[in-house]
Motif scaffolding. Structure first.
Motif, short mmCIF file in Angstrom:
data_model
loop_
_atom_site.label_atom_id
_atom_site.label_comp_id
_atom_site.label_asym_id
_atom_site.label_seq_id
_atom_site.Cartn_x
_atom_site.Cartn_y
_atom_site.Cartn_z
N ASP A 1 0.88 -1.21 -0.05
CA ASP A 1 0.09 -0.14 0.03
C ASP A 1 0.79 1.26 0.11
OD1 ASP A 1 -2.30 -1.65 -0.09
OD2 ASP A 1 -2.61 -1.24 2.20
N GLU A 2 1.89 1.33 0.93
CA GLU A 2 2.63 2.35 0.84
C GLU A 2 3.63 2.39 -0.27
OE1 GLU A 2 3.49 5.94 2.66
OE2 GLU A 2 2.40 4.37 3.53
N ALA A 3 3.96 1.58 -1.01
CA ALA A 3 4.86 1.47 -2.26
C ALA A 3 3.93 2.03 -3.30
CB ALA A 3 5.34 -0.02 -2.53
N ILE A 4 2.54 1.56 -3.31
CA ILE A 4 1.57 2.03 -4.47
C ILE A 4 1.65 3.66 -4.26
CG2 ILE A 4 -0.82 1.99 -4.98
CD1 ILE A 4 -0.42 -1.03 -4.27
N ALA A 5 1.38 4.06 -3.10
CA ALA A 5 1.09 5.42 -2.78
C ALA A 5 2.19 6.40 -3.15
CB ALA A 5 0.53 5.73 -1.32
N GLY B 1 5.99 8.71 -9.20
CA GLY B 1 6.50 7.55 -10.03
C GLY B 1 7.35 6.47 -9.59
N LEU B 2 7.25 5.37 -10.40
CA LEU B 2 7.90 4.29 -10.11
C LEU B 2 9.16 4.09 -9.72
CD1 LEU B 2 7.00 1.12 -9.68
CD2 LEU B 2 7.45 0.85 -12.14
N GLY B 3 9.96 5.18 -10.29
CA GLY B 3 11.17 5.30 -10.01
C GLY B 3 11.72 5.65 -8.53
N ALA B 4 10.65 6.28 -7.86
CA ALA B 4 10.72 6.89 -6.58
C ALA B 4 10.79 5.88 -5.52
CB ALA B 4 9.95 8.01 -6.47
N VAL B 5 10.20 4.47 -5.95
CA VAL B 5 10.08 3.57 -4.94
C VAL B 5 11.49 2.84 -4.76
CG1 VAL B 5 8.93 1.44 -4.53
CG2 VAL B 5 7.77 3.09 -5.71
N LEU C 1 13.89 1.08 -1.39
CA LEU C 1 13.62 0.52 -0.22
C LEU C 1 13.80 1.28 0.91
CD1 LEU C 1 15.39 -3.10 -0.64
CD2 LEU C 1 12.86 -2.33 -0.74
N ALA C 2 14.94 2.19 0.70
CA ALA C 2 15.06 3.24 1.56
C ALA C 2 14.08 4.32 1.84
CB ALA C 2 16.51 4.02 1.40
N ARG C 3 13.43 4.98 0.64
CA ARG C 3 12.45 5.57 0.72
C ARG C 3 11.02 5.01 1.43
NH1 ARG C 3 11.22 9.61 -2.81
NH2 ARG C 3 9.57 10.32 -1.38
N LEU C 4 10.89 3.65 0.97
CA LEU C 4 9.60 3.07 1.70
C LEU C 4 9.90 2.68 3.17
CD1 LEU C 4 7.06 1.67 0.52
CD2 LEU C 4 8.33 -0.33 0.05
N ALA C 5 11.10 2.64 3.42
CA ALA C 5 11.28 2.37 4.85
C ALA C 5 11.25 3.57 5.58
CB ALA C 5 12.72 1.85 5.04
N GLU C 6 11.65 4.80 5.06
CA GLU C 6 11.32 6.19 5.87
C GLU C 6 9.92 6.25 6.00
OE1 GLU C 6 12.05 10.62 4.32
OE2 GLU C 6 13.58 9.19 4.07
N ARG C 7 9.05 5.96 4.91
CA ARG C 7 7.70 6.34 5.14
C ARG C 7 6.86 5.33 5.87
NH1 ARG C 7 5.34 9.19 -0.05
NH2 ARG C 7 3.52 7.93 0.46
N LEU C 8 7.39 4.07 6.15
CA LEU C 8 7.07 3.09 6.96
C LEU C 8 7.43 3.40 8.49
CD1 LEU C 8 6.85 0.18 4.79
CD2 LEU C 8 4.79 1.29 5.51
N LEU D 1 4.62 -5.17 -6.82
CA LEU D 1 3.97 -4.15 -7.63
C LEU D 1 3.44 -4.44 -8.91
CD1 LEU D 1 5.96 -0.99 -6.57
CD2 LEU D 1 3.81 -1.36 -6.05
N ALA D 2 4.12 -4.95 -9.89
CA ALA D 2 3.73 -5.57 -11.18
C ALA D 2 2.55 -6.42 -10.95
CB ALA D 2 4.82 -5.98 -12.01
N LEU D 3 2.66 -7.43 -10.27
CA LEU D 3 1.55 -8.06 -9.89
C LEU D 3 0.32 -7.72 -9.59
CD1 LEU D 3 3.24 -11.52 -8.13
CD2 LEU D 3 1.84 -11.47 -10.55
#
Length: 191
Positions: A18-22, A28-32, A34-41, A62-64
Motif C-alpha cells: 500500500d505504501e509502495a503504491i502510494a 513515479g515508479l522510480g521513486a520507489v 527500499l530506503a524511501r519506503l522504509a522511511e515512509r513506514l 507491484l507489477a503483480l
C-alpha cells in the motif's frame, strides 16, 4: 532488531505494498526504493526484507498487483457492454486507470521474458485476454487478435505518455482527440 521492529508496528506485506503504491502513484515508479519506503513506514530498510525480496521483489509485487488492478478495471468497463461500445469503454478505462494510478500503470509496462517468471507472465496475459475479448466478439481470431491488441495498447500507451508529459500543446480538446483516436482504431478493425 529489524524483524522485531516490523512486528511491533504491524508491518505486513499489504502495508508495504500500500505504501509502495502510494509512493509510486505520487512520485513515479522510480521513486520507489527500499530506503524511501522504509522511511515512509518508519522502519529501517532491512525490516522490509521480511516481506519482499529486495527491490526486485518489491517491483515484482507491484507489477503483480498492478496487473490485477488493471485487469479488474478493464473487466468492470466491459461489463454490460457489447460490440464497439465495449472497445470504447475498455479504452476509456485504460486511460482512466493510467491517470488515477500513474505509478501502478507504469508497473504494468514491466517486460517479462517468456519462461522467466511464469506467475507474472500469467498475470500480464490475463490483462491481454481481457483486452482481446471485445476484439474476438468483433470476429477476430488467432494472430489477428494479437496484432489488434498490440495496436490498441500501443496507441493507448502512446497517447497516455504524451498526455502526461503535456505533449499536446494545441488548444483542441484532448478528450476529443482521444475519442477520435479510439474511433480510428475501431474503424481500422473493420478493414
Amino acid at each position: 532488531m529489524g524483524r522485531l521492529m516490523a512486528r511491533r508496528i504491524g508491518l505486513t506485506l499489504d502495508r508495504v505494498l500500500d505504501e509502495a503504491i502510494a509512493l509510486a502513484d505520487a512520485e513515479g515508479l522510480g521513486a520507489v526504493t527500499l530506503a524511501r519506503l522504509a522511511e515512509r513506514l518508519g522502519v529501517r530498510s532491512p525490516s522490509l526484507y521480511a516481506h519482499v525480496a529486495g527491490l526486485d521483489g518489491l517491483q515484482r509485487a507491484l507489477a503483480l498487483h498492478a496487473a490485477g488492478a488493471l485487469k479488474s478495471a478493464l473487466q468492470d468497463a466491459l461489463e454490460g457492454t457489447s460490440g464497439l461500445d465495449g472497445l470504447r469503454s475498455l479504452a476509456r478505462a485504460y486511460r482512466a486507470f493510467a491517470h488515477a494510478h500513474p505509478g501502478l500503470y507504469e508497473a504494468t509496462q514491466r517486460a517479462v521474458t517468456p519462461g522467466e517468471d511464469p506467475e507474472l507472465s500469467a498475470a500480464f496475459l490475463e490483462v491481454v485476454e481481457v483486452v482481446g475479448r471485445p476484439l474476438r466478439k468483433r470476429g477476430l481470431t488467432g494472430d489477428d487478435v494479437v496484432h489488434a491488441v498490440r495496436a490498441l495498447r500501443s496507441a493507448l500507451h502512446g497517447f497516455i505518455v504524451l498526455e502526461r508529459a503535456h505533449g499536446f500543446g494545441l488548444s483542441a480538446s484532448i478528450d476529443e482527440s482521444f475519442e477520435r483516436m479510439v474511433d480510428l482504431l475501431i474503424a481500422g478493425l473493420h478493414g
